[in-house]
Design an enzyme around this catalytic site. Structure first.
Site, PDB file in Angstrom:
ATOM      1  N   SER A  76      37.262  38.121  33.992  1.00 43.28           N
ATOM      2  CA  SER A  76      37.239  36.923  33.137  1.00 43.28           C
ATOM      3  C   SER A  76      36.352  37.006  31.893  1.00 43.28           C
ATOM      4  O   SER A  76      36.412  36.124  31.037  1.00 43.28           O
ATOM      5  CB  SER A  76      36.825  35.706  33.954  1.00 43.28           C
ATOM      6  OG  SER A  76      37.859  35.346  34.829  1.00 43.28           O
ATOM      7  N   LYS A  97      30.196  29.373  28.683  1.00 47.04           N
ATOM      8  CA  LYS A  97      31.395  29.002  29.439  1.00 47.04           C
ATOM      9  C   LYS A  97      31.038  27.779  30.281  1.00 47.04           C
ATOM     10  O   LYS A  97      29.934  27.700  30.828  1.00 47.04           O
ATOM     11  CB  LYS A  97      31.782  30.189  30.327  1.00 47.04           C
ATOM     12  CG  LYS A  97      33.135  30.083  30.998  1.00 47.04           C
ATOM     13  CD  LYS A  97      33.396  31.382  31.764  1.00 47.04           C
ATOM     14  CE  LYS A  97      34.693  31.361  32.539  1.00 47.04           C
ATOM     15  NZ  LYS A  97      34.869  32.595  33.336  1.00 47.04           N
ATOM     16  N   SER A 110      39.584  34.183  32.676  1.00 48.73           N
ATOM     17  CA  SER A 110      39.427  32.753  32.535  1.00 48.73           C
ATOM     18  C   SER A 110      38.569  32.350  31.337  1.00 48.73           C
ATOM     19  O   SER A 110      38.659  31.229  30.861  1.00 48.73           O
ATOM     20  CB  SER A 110      38.815  32.188  33.815  1.00 48.73           C
ATOM     21  OG  SER A 110      37.498  32.663  33.984  1.00 48.73           O
TER      22      SER A 110
END
Lengths: 95, 498
Positions: B178, B79, B154
């Site tokens: 997330s 990420k 997210s």
């Protein structure tokens, strides 16, 4: 409770964010909605409850007071959008 | 089965047995990415050159008969809020659009030491603030199961990349869900370890008392494998736990003793989509058939978790994001300012997107003079009540099972104009962050329209080993984790629309 445009201007200043007129109106409305929602916490009696800041029981974590190598001045300054003579460059701070 | 469809552990075994070279894997994977990435848009940046270099290094080690690491030759996505030396780390924000970190995050250092291959940085909601990936400043990632739907947030990028077989595994961050929520929406395994289990050094801070690095994988064994590698104490993160790391892998198939599973009524009430609810109920029946005892529970304060979270998370974020000032790194406004306050305000107005601005404003509001006690202090107290709920529950049960999310993946644009509705999609994942306990989301079914459904297993602090075993038990009995989306562009409409 309503958050007014004036209050938005105040917290935008605290937050160091310039907002447009439209943003101020939108945020005032949205933050009021969110505030209305979180008011539900007042249903709970918490007078006798201790606050909890962290989900860990660690306290006072120290390391040995030993010198360790770190980044060079050059490496760090290269990340800056504006630097000169080995310093970060910013607009005048003191009149 | 094509190589990129295998699990991380399967591909590692093939590399070690010399059935395929790491270099061949990387080449094949990038061919696949070139084909499918335009449809999914999971990545913000790809590093084929760096990946090939590392692959050659792994192959050479094997040629020379040297020992290789636990992730030998496994291509991993990160990420893009996890710092990588020499590779841009943007947090999907304009304010960090050109930021190249001078250091690796602890987890990056660890996976490199274990011979993983980093292939790229995956998309997210800006600064990990969001539940749909629509807050990325650069582009929207699409759900591989239905490209009209969001992949979750997210960490939508890592989840979509793993689901679309464009990475064998990925690391993300979980502040309110997330890792788990996008894993549920994309049909993979998302694990958020205990707060402090994995060092946050080099993870760009959002809400420091809630943030935890987690894994996105194709199956439970891979989750255990990645957790094994990244867990452990790190002196660079003062909240990093000193608790020893057990062996998660060796007896992952043995659930010891009589398993008692807590079923909290608050997680099966109003707002729960019926297809999601029945998939989780069916899963619970499978546990029952395998000898588990189901225990009805109440976690009475969980209904207050979202409200508590949005005070604490925004308060911490407003403080953490104060560092983006355009001085030391990141975006600097092109407009000249003769006053430093105006400069900061301009930099932040230009650099942050609306969700980030909204949260900073709200965070500063709840912390500002006159409001601190009514909001932040109140929330900190309710947080303690939620923690007590879980402590009481874990006296009676070994783990707690619930849906991961109240609904399956929603459509792009559906919730973006209503922040509160968006926040409520994290209603079942947020409590674990407030309390600091580990949680894992695993696939447990599909809706009639073919969207994945996720089931969440929560455990006691540092009891990752247990929830991995519980997850593995279900996976051994089912094949939901093996299903693959059909990654074909929708046919252009023929004929004339009337």
């Amino acid at each position: 409770m309503d958050i007014s445009v004036k209050e938005i201007e105040h917290i935008a200043n605290l937050s160091r964010i310039t907002l447009t007129v439209d943003e101020k109106k939108t945020f005032a409305k949205q933050l009021t909605n969110i505030l209305d929602y979180i008011e539900k916490l007042n249903e709970l009696d918490t007078d006798e409850v201790q606050p909890m800041a962290y989900a860990t029981s660690l306290k006072n974590v120290f390391r040995e007071d030993k010198l360790k190598s770190s980044f060079s001045r050059q490496e760090i300054l290269e990340l800056s959008p504006s630097s000169t003579n080995g310093f970060f460059k910013v607009p005048k701070v003191i009149e | 089965m094509l190589s990129h469809e295998l699990s991380a552990n399967q591909i590692k075994e093939k590399i070690i047995k010399r059935e395929i070279t790491a270099q061949e894997i990387v080449e094949e994977l990038f061919e696949w990415i070139n084909l499918k990435e335009p449809l999914i848009k999971a990545y913000l940046c790809l590093d084929k050159e760096g990946a090939l270099l590392k692959a050659k290094e792994v192959d050479k080690k094997l040629d020379n008969g040297e020992k290789v690491g636990l992730l030998a030759g496994v291509p991993v996505a990160l990420k893009d809020n996890i710092c990588t030396v020499g590779i841009k780390t943007t947090c999907a924000s304009k304010i960090l659009e050109n930021f190249i970190p001078p250091y690796d995050a602890f987890v990056v250092k660890r996976i490199k030491e274990e011979d993983a291959i980093i292939i790229g940085k995956a998309n997210l909601d800006e600064f990990a603030m969001g539940s749909s990936n629509e807050n990325s400043a650069f582009h929207i990632t699409r759900n591989p199961w239905n490209t009209d739907c969001i992949p979750g947030g997210s960490g939508g990028g890592p989840a979509a990349a793993v689901t679309a077989d464009m990475a064998f595994m990925a690391l993300g961050s979980d502040t309110g869900g997330s890792v788990r929520q996008p894993s549920a929406f994309c049909g993979n395994v998302g694990c958020k370890p205990t707060y402090g289990r994995v060092s946050r050094y080099g993870l760009v801070a959002f809400a420091s008392s809630l943030d935890q690095i987690g894994s996105v994988t194709k199956d439970v064994y891979d989750a255990a494998l990645l957790l094994q590698v990244v867990s452990g104490h790190d002196g660079f993160d003062s909240t990093s736990a000193t608790v020893g790391v057990p062996d998660y892998l060796s007896d992952i198939n043995n659930v010891d003793g009589n398993l008692r599973i807590g079923v909290p009524k608050e997680f099966f009430g109003e707002g729960l989509n019926s297809e999601v609810g029945s998939a989780v109920m069916n899963a619970l029946e499978i546990y029952k058939r395998n000898g588990a005892e189901l225990v009805d529970l109440s976690l009475p304060h969980c209904g207050y978790a979202v409200a508590t979270y949005y005070i604490i998370a925004t308060a911490e974020a407003s403080s953490n994001l104060a560092r983006y000032d355009g001085v030391r790194y990141g975006h600097r406004s092109q407009l000249s300012e003769d006053n430093i306050i105006d400069m900061y305000s301009r930099v932040r107005a230009e650099g942050f997107g609306s969700e980030v601005k909204r949260r900073i404003l709200f965070g500063n509001y709840v912390l500002s003079a006159g409001f601190y006690e009514a909001y932040y202090l109140k929330a900190s107290k309710v947080r303690n009540l939620i923690k007590n709920d879980f402590e009481d529950a874990f006296k009676k049960v070994d783990c707690i099972i619930s849906p991961t999310c109240p609904t399956p993946a929603f459509r792009i644009g559906e919730k973006i104009t209503d922040p509160l509705q968006m926040y409520l999609s994290d209603i079942y994942t947020i409590p674990a962050n407030l309390v600091g306990i580990p949680g894992i989301s695993i696939p447990c079914g599909f809706t009639n329209t073919g969207l994945p459904i996720g089931m969440q297993i929560l455990g006691k602090h540092f009891d990752e080993g247990k929830i991995l075993k519980v997850a593995k038990l279900f996976e051994n009995e089912t094949d939901f984790h093996l299903k693959k989306p059909n990654l074909i562009e929708p046919e252009p409409k023929k004929g004339i629309d009337i």
